[in-house]
Design a protein around this motif. Sequence first.
Motif, PDB file in Angstrom:
ATOM      1  N   UNK A 197       0.827  -1.201   0.000  1.00  0.00           N
ATOM      2  CA  UNK A 197       0.000   0.000   0.000  1.00  0.00           C
ATOM      3  C   UNK A 197       0.868   1.260   0.000  1.00  0.00           C
ATOM      4  N   UNK A 198       0.512   2.179  -0.890  1.00  0.00           N
ATOM      5  CA  UNK A 198       1.236   3.447  -1.030  1.00  0.00           C
ATOM      6  C   UNK A 198       0.659   4.462  -0.060  1.00  0.00           C
ATOM      7  N   UNK A 199       1.515   5.080   0.725  1.00  0.00           N
ATOM      8  CA  UNK A 199       1.086   6.085   1.702  1.00  0.00           C
ATOM      9  C   UNK A 199       1.076   7.486   1.102  1.00  0.00           C
ATOM     10  N   UNK A 200       2.171   7.866   0.433  1.00  0.00           N
ATOM     11  CA  UNK A 200       2.307   9.201  -0.170  1.00  0.00           C
ATOM     12  C   UNK A 200       2.917   9.075  -1.558  1.00  0.00           C
ATOM     13  N   UNK A 201       2.615  10.071  -2.372  1.00  0.00           N
ATOM     14  CA  UNK A 201       3.176  10.155  -3.719  1.00  0.00           C
ATOM     15  C   UNK A 201       3.933  11.477  -3.836  1.00  0.00           C
ATOM     16  N   UNK A 247      -3.044   9.124   0.627  1.00  0.00           N
ATOM     17  CA  UNK A 247      -3.818  10.296   1.047  1.00  0.00           C
ATOM     18  C   UNK A 247      -3.184  11.629   0.651  1.00  0.00           C
ATOM     19  N   UNK A 248      -1.888  11.623   0.360  1.00  0.00           N
ATOM     20  CA  UNK A 248      -1.188  12.888   0.128  1.00  0.00           C
ATOM     21  C   UNK A 248      -0.363  12.819  -1.145  1.00  0.00           C
ATOM     22  N   UNK A 249      -0.508  13.855  -1.983  1.00  0.00           N
ATOM     23  CA  UNK A 249       0.271  13.999  -3.212  1.00  0.00           C
ATOM     24  C   UNK A 249       1.107  15.265  -3.078  1.00  0.00           C
ATOM     25  N   UNK A 250       2.425  15.116  -3.107  1.00  0.00           N
ATOM     26  CA  UNK A 250       3.341  16.250  -2.947  1.00  0.00           C
ATOM     27  C   UNK A 250       4.016  16.517  -4.292  1.00  0.00           C
ATOM     28  N   UNK A 251       3.955  17.775  -4.730  1.00  0.00           N
ATOM     29  CA  UNK A 251       4.522  18.164  -6.017  1.00  0.00           C
ATOM     30  C   UNK A 251       5.685  19.127  -5.775  1.00  0.00           C
ATOM     31  N   UNK A 252       6.810  18.880  -6.416  1.00  0.00           N
ATOM     32  CA  UNK A 252       7.949  19.780  -6.294  1.00  0.00           C
ATOM     33  C   UNK A 252       7.690  21.117  -6.964  1.00  0.00           C
ATOM     34  N   UNK A 253       8.274  22.174  -6.413  1.00  0.00           N
ATOM     35  CA  UNK A 253       8.034  23.518  -6.947  1.00  0.00           C
ATOM     36  C   UNK A 253       8.454  23.655  -8.408  1.00  0.00           C
ATOM     37  N   UNK A 254       9.513  22.968  -8.804  1.00  0.00           N
ATOM     38  CA  UNK A 254      10.028  23.106 -10.162  1.00  0.00           C
ATOM     39  C   UNK A 254       9.016  22.666 -11.210  1.00  0.00           C
ATOM     40  N   UNK A 255       8.108  21.765 -10.844  1.00  0.00           N
ATOM     41  CA  UNK A 255       7.153  21.235 -11.819  1.00  0.00           C
ATOM     42  C   UNK A 255       5.886  22.072 -11.933  1.00  0.00           C
ATOM     43  N   UNK A 256       5.635  22.950 -10.961  1.00  0.00           N
ATOM     44  CA  UNK A 256       4.361  23.661 -10.936  1.00  0.00           C
ATOM     45  C   UNK A 256       4.164  24.568 -12.146  1.00  0.00           C
ATOM     46  N   UNK A 297       2.676  21.336  -1.921  1.00  0.00           N
ATOM     47  CA  UNK A 297       3.950  21.649  -2.563  1.00  0.00           C
ATOM     48  C   UNK A 297       5.066  21.257  -1.607  1.00  0.00           C
ATOM     49  N   UNK A 298       6.070  20.548  -2.125  1.00  0.00           N
ATOM     50  CA  UNK A 298       7.195  20.124  -1.300  1.00  0.00           C
ATOM     51  C   UNK A 298       8.379  21.058  -1.438  1.00  0.00           C
ATOM     52  N   UNK A 299       8.965  21.441  -0.320  1.00  0.00           N
ATOM     53  CA  UNK A 299      10.145  22.321  -0.305  1.00  0.00           C
ATOM     54  C   UNK A 299      11.163  21.773   0.681  1.00  0.00           C
ATOM     55  N   UNK A 300      12.375  21.483   0.249  1.00  0.00           N
ATOM     56  CA  UNK A 300      12.990  21.832  -1.037  1.00  0.00           C
ATOM     57  C   UNK A 300      12.597  20.912  -2.180  1.00  0.00           C
ATOM     58  N   UNK A 301      12.066  19.713  -1.882  1.00  0.00           N
ATOM     59  CA  UNK A 301      11.630  18.817  -2.938  1.00  0.00           C
ATOM     60  C   UNK A 301      10.556  17.898  -2.388  1.00  0.00           C
ATOM     61  N   UNK A 302       9.772  17.331  -3.287  1.00  0.00           N
ATOM     62  CA  UNK A 302       8.742  16.389  -2.864  1.00  0.00           C
ATOM     63  C   UNK A 302       9.368  15.130  -2.293  1.00  0.00           C
ATOM     64  N   UNK A 303      10.500  14.715  -2.844  1.00  0.00           N
ATOM     65  CA  UNK A 303      11.169  13.501  -2.371  1.00  0.00           C
ATOM     66  C   UNK A 303      11.582  13.635  -0.909  1.00  0.00           C
ATOM     67  N   UNK A 304      12.139  14.786  -0.536  1.00  0.00           N
ATOM     68  CA  UNK A 304      12.571  14.970   0.855  1.00  0.00           C
ATOM     69  C   UNK A 304      11.382  14.985   1.808  1.00  0.00           C
TER      70      UNK A 304
END
Length: 373
Positions: free
Chosen positions: A35-39, A103-112, A137-144
Amino acid sequence: MPNKQNKTKLFVLILLPIISLLTGCEFKDIDKNVFVSMIGIDKSDDEDKPYKLTLKLYVPTSSFKQSPKPEYSYITQNGETLSEAIRLMESYSDKELEFGHSKLIVIGEDLLEEKTNEIMDFLLRRPDIQMISWVAVGRPSAEEVVKMVPQGENAAYPALFNYFDDIGTESQFIVTTYLFDFRRRLKEEGIDPVLPIIEVKKKESHFEVNKSLVLMDKKAPYELSSLYTQTFNILTLNAPVADLVINEEGQYFVAKINSMDSRHKVNIKDTNKIEIEIEVSFAGYISESKNPLNPQDLTYYNQLLKQEAEEKYTEFFTEMINTGYDPIGFGLEYKSRTLHNQRMSNEEWEEAYKNAEIKMTINSELKSTGAIQ
């Protein structure tokens, strides 16, 4: 009687071939799913594969006692498309990736600025991604943001969910945006979407969510400060409670607002000239003060609250109008009250909005100066 028996036999003979054509549902054991928790979606460094997808996966355990601390696994993959990245991820695991609990989708600022429409197309087309998922929006990145596990997090429920689910913290600085509402605001003319910014504080090992971004087609995202984010939440009634700092005429106190109402209306004054009428009502009490307060001077304190709120909110609306952003939805308000054959064109509305007059009305009702015992 024979006719009845014949009819029954005929019905059975017809029903049997039909039943034989029916197929059963495919079933897969739960232990064959992960099961995926976050994207998390970022911009990669590979031009041929511009998307960087990060998934936070729950690690199954038999009981809470066996694993009281949160345990997750992570998969990160670049892809030419998001679907390609997921297909490659599926080759890393012996289990099926299940997005239904994400439940949560985080997008990096560079892609917006570049890929918002493409990302939305992917998220909306997949039937296993919930439309009530939160978008941020994820800062500094969605991955972090996705990979960070803050101190004190419980097992099986990421701490980041408590910021948006209304059963954890209730902050006046947190914007909650659902996927379905984000999509509506992106497509609808006359209202701009607002996304919360999730910042990672590595030294303190916690998240900070008190700013937001306003998005608009063909324009760079506009960052709302903590104060402007609070103002947006109050005016859109997203904040259940709020603290307003009053610093006027030598008085310095904090008003605890536990009841609020906000209304707005767009008035057409002349050809391509509009007036935005805003009425905000407050009710609450004084929760903190640097000076002694007299309960008999509540009328005076209400006047100071009204004066401070008018200044702050007028400043917020002036900034939004001057920059052309419309997070409140005045354009949508205008369209809903104007016949289609009498409306301004989009270009005419944008020009009228930038030159709009603001009429602000604040109704304040402080009920007490607080209780000191």
